[in-house]
Design a protein around this motif. Structure first.
Motif, mmCIF file in Angstrom:
data_model
loop_
_atom_site.group_PDB
_atom_site.id
_atom_site.type_symbol
_atom_site.label_atom_id
_atom_site.label_comp_id
_atom_site.label_asym_id
_atom_site.label_seq_id
_atom_site.Cartn_x
_atom_site.Cartn_y
_atom_site.Cartn_z
ATOM 1 N N VAL A 146 11.385 9.629 -5.190
ATOM 2 C CA VAL A 146 10.176 8.860 -4.893
ATOM 3 C C VAL A 146 10.327 7.436 -5.414
ATOM 4 O O VAL A 146 9.975 6.467 -4.737
ATOM 5 N N GLU A 147 10.864 7.292 -6.614
ATOM 6 C CA GLU A 147 11.077 5.952 -7.172
ATOM 7 C C GLU A 147 12.048 5.148 -6.316
ATOM 8 O O GLU A 147 11.852 3.947 -6.115
ATOM 9 N N ILE B 150 5.543 5.097 -13.396
ATOM 10 C CA ILE B 150 6.628 5.952 -12.906
ATOM 11 C C ILE B 150 7.941 5.631 -13.600
ATOM 12 O O ILE B 150 8.693 6.526 -14.007
ATOM 13 N N ILE B 151 8.213 4.328 -13.759
ATOM 14 C CA ILE B 151 9.429 3.903 -14.460
ATOM 15 C C ILE B 151 9.454 4.471 -15.881
ATOM 16 O O ILE B 151 10.468 5.009 -16.340
ATOM 17 N N GLN B 152 8.345 4.356 -16.581
ATOM 18 C CA GLN B 152 8.283 4.828 -17.964
ATOM 19 C C GLN B 152 8.482 6.333 -18.051
ATOM 20 O O GLN B 152 9.195 6.827 -18.936
ATOM 21 N N PHE B 153 7.862 7.069 -17.120
ATOM 22 C CA PHE B 153 8.014 8.528 -17.148
ATOM 23 C C PHE B 153 9.466 8.921 -16.892
ATOM 24 O O PHE B 153 10.024 9.761 -17.616
ATOM 25 N N ASP C 259 0.841 -1.208 0.000
ATOM 26 C CA ASP C 259 0.000 0.000 0.000
ATOM 27 C C ASP C 259 0.871 1.251 0.000
ATOM 28 O O ASP C 259 0.485 2.294 -0.553
ATOM 29 N N ALA C 260 2.045 1.156 0.615
ATOM 30 C CA ALA C 260 2.947 2.306 0.666
ATOM 31 C C ALA C 260 3.408 2.706 -0.730
ATOM 32 O O ALA C 260 3.649 3.889 -0.999
ATOM 33 N N VAL C 261 3.544 1.729 -1.634
ATOM 34 C CA VAL C 261 3.910 2.045 -3.023
ATOM 35 C C VAL C 261 2.796 2.857 -3.681
ATOM 36 O O VAL C 261 3.057 3.819 -4.402
ATOM 37 N N GLU C 262 1.554 2.475 -3.426
ATOM 38 C CA GLU C 262 0.422 3.232 -3.969
ATOM 39 C C GLU C 262 0.430 4.662 -3.436
ATOM 40 O O GLU C 262 0.210 5.624 -4.190
ATOM 41 N N ALA C 263 0.694 4.812 -2.145
ATOM 42 C CA ALA C 263 0.754 6.156 -1.556
ATOM 43 C C ALA C 263 1.844 6.991 -2.216
ATOM 44 O O ALA C 263 1.653 8.182 -2.506
ATOM 45 N N LEU C 264 2.995 6.360 -2.458
ATOM 46 C CA LEU C 264 4.101 7.078 -3.093
ATOM 47 C C LEU C 264 3.786 7.433 -4.545
ATOM 48 O O LEU C 264 4.272 8.449 -5.056
#
Length: 324
Positions: free
Chosen positions: A251-252, A286-289, A227-232
């Motif tokens: 952030v990543e 996020i990786i793609q961006f 869930d922390a990944v979703e928050a980030l």
């Protein structure tokens, strides 16, 4: 002139062993104009009966069906009448001057939010030296951008909890905690900080964070910890929308660290679940961006390429893949 009312919200769920020490530390504070909003979140033990033995008109007990920590905090916010808000977890306790010191910090610097350092203790009140030597807060006054920039990684942990802070109540006028999430403080943090004009930090350790053997934070990590990944992800979007581009790689980094610590505890079914695939889809965005637009190192670019081409192997060997 009377000092303003401060509402202290204490969610309670089956903490009969700790609740008296918690509440006595609050009502014994040197700042007296407080209301203690106790939200009984469906306790089945004697927590509330014990509380009723304390004779203090500032304690207000509200009963509700069990809905979890965020739901209890949100319920408490609806009842709060103070100009300022504080949260205390019912198995923790606070320094006798915590409320007054944070209030004075806000007034002295015309801040919207005051943050103090905290102490890790065991159930006997003994300081846990193995975690106490980590990062400590510095005395500082900052705007939101500066706070994010200085403390996002690797030391943001002192800023995440809801409970080592004093807030102007106006910060919660349109905000509530996300329910049914683990790491609920991660979701709301950037939204609250973004509403501040000024944040003041104190190096005083005024909150005692009790490490229980059976507490959520001491349990073996599970897929819910993602869930922390979703928050980030939502923090990433906020930074992107507000042109904090230099913070996006940080952030990543934080997301990747979470994957590294959680994935070794997951089984095959976990990693095929809809929840895991959804979290990975957010990570992929996020990786793609960053791959296309981010100012990132060559090693990190290679790591991102491995993710995009060999996703399954990426997660299996993530703990040995490093950028620097």
């Amino acid at each position: 002139m009377m000092e303003p009312l401060i509402s202290i919200i204490v969610p309670v769920y089956n903490v009969e062993k700790y609740i008296i020490k918690c509440i006595k530390s609050i009502i014994g504070n040197s700042y007296k104009n407080i209301e203690v909003i106790v939200v009984n979140d469906g306790s089945t033990d004697s927590s509330i009966n014990l509380l009723k033995t304390i004779d203090d008109v500032r304690i207000k007990i509200f009963n509700k069906e069990n809905g979890g920590l965020s739901d209890a905090r949100n319920f408490g916010l609806e009842q709060a009448k103070g100009e300022f808000i504080m949260f205390v977890d019912s198995d923790d306790y606070i320094h006798q001057d915590m409320v007054r010191k944070l209030y004075h910090e806000i007034m002295a610097y015309e801040a919207d939010l005051a943050i103090c350092d905290f102490i890790y203790v065991n159930e006997n009140g003994e300081v846990l030296s193995n975690v106490e030597n980590q990062f400590t807060l510095e005395e500082s006054v900052m705007e939101p951008k500066e706070l994010f920039d200085r403390y996002l990684l690797p030391n943001f942990g002192k800023f995440i909890p809801a409970w080592n802070k004093l807030y102007k109540s106006s910060l919660f006028k349109e905000e509530r905690f996300d329910c049914n999430k683990l790491h609920e403080d991660e979701f709301i943090l950037h939204r609250i900080i973004s509403k501040c004009k000024k944040i003041v930090c104190s190096s005083d350790k005024l909150y005692y964070y009790v490490q229980r053997q059976n507490s959520i934070m001491n349990k073996k990590k599970s897929i819910r910890n993602l869930d922390a990944v979703e928050a980030l992800y939502y923090r990433f979007i906020y930074f992107k929308e507000n042109d904090y581009y230099e913070l996006l790689p940080k952030v990543e980094e934080n997301m990747t660290w979470i994957f590294r610590t959680v994935i070794p505890n997951l089984n095959g079914n976990d990693m095929k679940s809809d929840r895991f695939l959804y979290i990975v889809s957010l990570y992929k965005k996020i990786i793609q961006f960053l791959f296309l637009h981010g100012k990132i190192s060559f090693k990190r670019r290679i790591r991102f390429l491995i993710f995009m081409l060999f996703k399954n192997y990426y997660f299996k060997f993530l703990y040995i893949i490093v950028d620097e």
